[in-house]
Design an enzyme around this catalytic site. Structure first.
Site, mmCIF file in Angstrom:
data_model
loop_
_atom_site.group_PDB
_atom_site.id
_atom_site.type_symbol
_atom_site.label_atom_id
_atom_site.label_comp_id
_atom_site.label_asym_id
_atom_site.label_seq_id
_atom_site.Cartn_x
_atom_site.Cartn_y
_atom_site.Cartn_z
ATOM 1 C CG ASP A 52 -5.701 -48.845 -13.815
ATOM 2 O OD1 ASP A 52 -6.199 -48.761 -13.264
ATOM 3 O OD2 ASP A 52 -4.694 -47.870 -14.573
ATOM 4 C CE1 TYR A 111 -1.818 -42.358 -8.556
ATOM 5 C CE2 TYR A 111 -3.125 -40.501 -8.000
ATOM 6 C CZ TYR A 111 -3.220 -41.591 -8.370
ATOM 7 O OH TYR A 111 -4.404 -42.527 -8.435
#
EC number: 5.4.99.12
Length: 245
Positions: A52, A111
């Site tokens: 994003d 992540y």
């Protein structure tokens, strides 16, 4: 055409995200412009993770079909020369089989979410971490995080505009680790829903601040309702660290 696997690092702050947008700067768009300048033809660069706006990468992976063969190190260097001045670095290029798919061949994505837990403002890491001024009980956060491990319906933790066909995902790791003021939330799974990691992080911060307990987090998961989620953490602290194949 020869297919190359690219491993890429970038600062997500200037971009609308990975995915190409016609009127906004994107990581994919910058790399495709660099590839055009390199080989003289328009090509599509396919990423493993569609990060994003504002999300960073230490080890994003992409694949690209180049119309003519390049030595891998020469392709890396050419892309790096042409992608300037964008904050993007092609760390490596590797010739791969024609059936390699950066997104669909991936078996695990790693992540890390970085928090600085202090009252003082950020000087050196502004835009690279989330500063949380209230003291966090990271032991409580880690214990609560284990509620989310395994296969679940993660409707509560996905964006309302998420286009995934199913809200079911299997979370393999979700650890909370403190080192002084630095708090890292480390997770890996085969794939994630839109905004899932940042939604989980924001909810875990509520646990760390004492607003929620582990039972509250479990209830939020069981609710399968977006409105049951805690706050969504800002993109600044999120990094795509590695993709496994």
């Amino acid at each position: 055409m020869p297919r190359y696997k690219l491993t890429i690092e970038y600062d997500g702050a200037p971009f609308c995200g990975w995915q190409l947008q016609p009127t906004l700067p994107s990581v994919q768009g910058a790399l495709e412009a660099a590839a055009l300048a390199t080989c003289g033809e328009a090509v599509r660069v396919h990423g493993a993770g569609r990060t994003d706006a504002g999300v960073h990468a230490l080890g994003q992976v992409a694949h690209v079909d180049i119309p003519k063969p390049f030595r891998a190190d020469k392709l890396r260097d050419a892309l790096n020369a042409h992608v300037r001045p964008h904050p993007i670095a092609v760390l490596s290029a590797e010739l791969v089989a024609d059936d390699f798919e950066a997104r669909f061949s991936a078996i695990r994505r790693h992540y890390r979410y970085r928090i600085v837990n202090r009252r003082s403002n950020l000087a050196l890491e502004l835009g690279k971490v989330w500063r949380v001024p209230k003291p966090l009980d990271t032991d409580a956060m880690h214990r609560a995080a284990q509620v989310l491990i395994g296969k679940h319906d993660f409707t509560t933790f996905r964006d309302t505009e998420c286009q995934a066909a199913s809200p079911a995902k299997t979370l393999d790791v979700l650890d909370v680790v403190r080192n002084g003021d630095a708090v890292d939330i480390i997770t890996n799974a085969r794939s994630y829903l839109h905004s899932q990691v940042r939604s989980m992080v924001g909810s875990l911060v509520w646990v760390g601040e004492g607003r929620w307990t582990a039972d509250d987090l479990a209830a939020a998961l069981a609710a399968r309702r977006r409105s049951a989620c805690g706050p969504v953490a800002p993109p600044d602290g999120l990094y795509l660290v590695q993709v496994d194949y």
